[in-house]
Design an enzyme around this catalytic site. Structure first.
Site, mmCIF file in Angstrom:
data_model
loop_
_atom_site.group_PDB
_atom_site.id
_atom_site.type_symbol
_atom_site.label_atom_id
_atom_site.label_comp_id
_atom_site.label_asym_id
_atom_site.label_seq_id
_atom_site.Cartn_x
_atom_site.Cartn_y
_atom_site.Cartn_z
ATOM 1 N N ASP A 13 9.428 -9.924 27.971
ATOM 2 C CA ASP A 13 9.888 -9.219 29.018
ATOM 3 C C ASP A 13 11.193 -9.875 29.672
ATOM 4 O OD1 ASP A 13 7.392 -8.202 28.778
ATOM 5 O OD2 ASP A 13 6.744 -8.637 30.550
ATOM 6 N N LYS A 111 4.315 -2.374 26.934
ATOM 7 C CA LYS A 111 2.978 -2.743 27.430
ATOM 8 C C LYS A 111 3.145 -2.121 28.704
ATOM 9 C CE LYS A 111 4.474 -7.396 28.342
ATOM 10 N NZ LYS A 111 4.069 -7.137 29.926
ATOM 11 N N CYS A 156 2.951 -12.867 32.279
ATOM 12 C CA CYS A 156 3.176 -12.471 30.839
ATOM 13 C C CYS A 156 3.069 -13.466 29.565
ATOM 14 C CB CYS A 156 4.247 -11.408 30.773
ATOM 15 S SG CYS A 156 3.754 -9.934 31.821
HETATM 16 C C1 VGL Z 1 5.080 -9.419 34.652
HETATM 17 C C2 VGL Z 1 4.083 -8.822 36.699
HETATM 18 C C3 VGL Z 1 4.091 -7.547 36.408
HETATM 19 C C4 VGL Z 1 5.534 -10.269 33.722
HETATM 20 C C5 VGL Z 1 5.139 -8.041 34.432
HETATM 21 O O1 VGL Z 1 6.403 -10.031 32.799
HETATM 22 O O2 VGL Z 1 5.376 -11.429 34.012
HETATM 23 N N1 VGL Z 1 4.629 -9.876 35.805
HETATM 24 N N2 VGL Z 1 4.441 -6.835 35.206
#
Ligand code: VGL
Ligand code: ZN
Length: 208
Positions: A13, A111, A156
């Site tokens: 991410d 995702k 994540c």
């Molecule tokens: C994430 C919160 C919501 C992350 C993704 O990548 O850690 N955290 N969506």
């Protein structure tokens, strides 16, 4: 250092919304980009993950009347933090950081695209039963060891690392190539939980 052919780098991410100025900015998130780019040179197998939500995703505070970001709500699959709207499919916030090298990645796994369920882990949705397919992909490629870097350490990255251990992979989290949201002590909790599950760490906490 070149890693063995059965080791993969999982880059989690590294998207604009998790970097400075983003909708769910992780403090100093973009600092990891040069290090992650460098790490890529060491791995034969490289995977990117991308948080990829529909615009009215149920993990967004905006989808719940009277709720605010970071409130907790009960979902069918358990407690869920409500987030500011982030990483909406096709937006610039959902794009990878512009300095992140993405061309050499073998796979991009998206995702969080199911409207009613969040997905922190690169392996399972937050119900811990719906798979993303990543474990099967890695097994078919003969991967045994996973090195993880990305955002955010305490969400994540943590859930991906723990699921990966439970899926039988050896897991090393590169803490110097991760940054945390750190909501109410969630970073320390995440480090403890990962260690307890058998996740290994590269780089000392003190370098963060
Ligand atoms: C994430 C919160 C919501 C992350 C993704 O990548 O850690 N955290 N969506
Ligand atoms: Zn998300």
């Amino acid at each position: 250092m070149t890693r063995p052919s059965n080791a993969a780098l999982i880059m989690i991410d590294i998207q604009n919304d998790f970097c400075s100025g983003g909708a769910l900015a992780v403090e100093r998130g973009e600092e990891i980009v040069p290090l992650v780019n460098e790490l890529q040179n060491d791995f034969a197998v490289k995977v990117l993950t991308q948080d990829w939500h529909p615009s009215r995703h149920l993990s967004f505070a905006q989808s719940h009347q009277g709720k605010e970001s970071y409130d907790l709500v009960g979902m069918e699959y358990g407690q869920q933090v409500l987030w500011p709207t982030h990483c909406v499919q096709g937006t610039s916030g959902a794009a990878f950081h512009e300095d992140l090298k993405t061309d050499a990645a073998d796979l991009i796994i998206r995702k969080g695209f199911r409207p009613h369920i969040d997905s922190y882990s690169a392996f399972f949705e937050n119900d811990h039963t719906t798979p993303t397919g990543l474990a099967g992909y890695l097994r078919e490629r003969g991967v045994k060891q996973l090195h993880m870097a990305g955002l955010a350490t305490d969400f994540c990255v943590k859930f991906s690392a723990i699921d990966a251990v439970q899926q039988g992979f050896e897991v090393v989290v590169h803490l110097d190539a991760c940054r945390a949201i750190d909501l109410n002590g969630s970073l320390q909790e995440a480090l403890d939980e990962m260690a307890q599950c058998g996740v290994k760490f590269f780089a000392e906490m003190t370098t963060l």
